[in-house]
Design an enzyme around this catalytic site. Sequence first.
Site, mmCIF file in Angstrom:
data_model
loop_
_atom_site.group_PDB
_atom_site.id
_atom_site.type_symbol
_atom_site.label_atom_id
_atom_site.label_comp_id
_atom_site.label_asym_id
_atom_site.label_seq_id
_atom_site.Cartn_x
_atom_site.Cartn_y
_atom_site.Cartn_z
ATOM 1 C CG ASP A 226 -1.914 1.149 1.179
ATOM 2 O OD1 ASP A 226 -2.997 0.942 0.599
ATOM 3 O OD2 ASP A 226 -1.609 2.235 1.708
ATOM 4 C CG ASN A 234 -5.002 11.040 -5.962
ATOM 5 O OD1 ASN A 234 -4.375 11.165 -6.999
ATOM 6 N ND2 ASN A 234 -5.476 9.871 -5.565
ATOM 7 C CG HIS A 239 -7.814 12.558 -9.000
ATOM 8 N ND1 HIS A 239 -7.843 11.498 -8.131
ATOM 9 C CD2 HIS A 239 -8.678 13.485 -8.491
ATOM 10 C CE1 HIS A 239 -8.696 11.745 -7.143
ATOM 11 N NE2 HIS A 239 -9.211 12.950 -7.336
ATOM 12 C CG ASP A 243 -4.289 8.550 -12.892
ATOM 13 O OD1 ASP A 243 -4.635 7.968 -11.845
ATOM 14 O OD2 ASP A 243 -5.103 8.984 -13.742
ATOM 15 C CD GLU A 269 -4.434 4.215 -1.885
ATOM 16 O OE1 GLU A 269 -4.716 4.592 -0.747
ATOM 17 O OE2 GLU A 269 -5.236 4.266 -2.840
#
Length: 350
Positions: A226, A234, A239, A243, A269
Site C-alpha cells: 500500500d 491526489n 489525480h 496516476d 494505491e
Amino acid sequence: MPDNTDFCSAEYENQRLQALADYQILDTPEESAFGDIVEVASLICEAPIAVINFIDRNRQWFKSEKGLGVRETPLDVSICAHAILQPGLFIVPDTTRDPRFANNPLVAGEPHLRFYAGALLESRDGYPLGTLCVLDYRPRELTERQRFALQALANQVMAHMELMHAHREQAELIRELKATRHELAKHAATDPLTGLLNRRAFEQRLNQELALMQRGAPPAALMLIDLDHFKTVNDTLGHQAGDEVIVRFTELCREVFRQADIIGRWGGEEFVIMLPRASVAEAQHAAERLHKLLATTPMLDDTSSPLHITASIGICSLIDSDNLDECVHRTDELLYQAKEHGRNRTVCEP
C-alpha cells in the site's frame, strides 16, 4: 465484363491484373483438382494439349498443363492473350489461316500448333483472367458437346478458385476474430492504467497457484503493498499526478520483481504480488530492494522539488492448505501491522 471500359487502357489492365492477383493463384504449386480438369478437357475434346492458364502482365502462366511440359511462356507468343478479349469460347480451327497467329513461333515452328479452343476464365467482377484451352497439331473443330463440356469445365475452374478465395477470407476472418478475442480477454484481465493484472484476474491466477501447490508444487509467497499517504498526492497535486505516481511505481515493481512473479493492481494505491517458488525470506529481500528504490527515485519529473513516496508491505507464505480468502486475509493483517508501526516498512509472517 465491366461496362463502359476501354479494354486496351492501362487503367483497365491494372484493374484486371489486380483481380487476378486477388485470387493468389499465380506461381502456386500444381494441384490435383486443376490437374483433373485438364485431363478431362483433353479426354473429352480429344486434344493432346490442355492447359489452365492465366494472363499476367508479361507472361502467360499455367496452373496445370498436359502436353506442353512448361509452366509459362512469354506473352508475345500467347494465343490465350487474344482469347481473353473474346466472350465465351474462342476457337481457331486452323491457326495457319488466321493472320493473328500464322506467324506465331509456336505455329510456324515447333510444336506446329494448328488448332486452338479456349473457354474464358472470368472473375466474379467480370475481368478476364485466362482460359481453359485445348490445342492440337492438326486443323479441326469441336462438336457441340465438346464446346459445352469445355465451357462447363472452365466454370468449374472458376468455382474452385472462388472456393479457395472464400476459404482464405474465412481463415483471415478467423485470425482476426482470435486476435480480437485475445485483445478483449487481455483488456478484461488488466488494469487500464498500469497494464497489470486487475483484481479479478489476479485472484484467478492465485487460485491456479494454490491448486498447483495442492498437487505438489513448491510453496510461494504473497505480498500486499500500500502506497503511504497516497491520498495527499491526489489532494495536493491532482489525480493526473496521482496516476503518474501509480504508473511510475508499477515501473519500479517491474524492475524489482522477477519475470516469473505475478504483479497485480489490487485497487487504488494497493498492489499485490505473488512470488512462485519463493520463501518469505526471499520475498522480504525483494521488498527491501523496493524500499531502497523508492527512497532514491523521484515519482514525478515536472515538480519543483522531487516527490518521493513510501510503501507499507505485508508478506505471508502460501501453502497447499490455503484458500484464496485465507491468504489475502493473513497478508492484509500483516500490511495493517506495517501501517500501525509507522508505515514505510515490511511486516512478514513469523
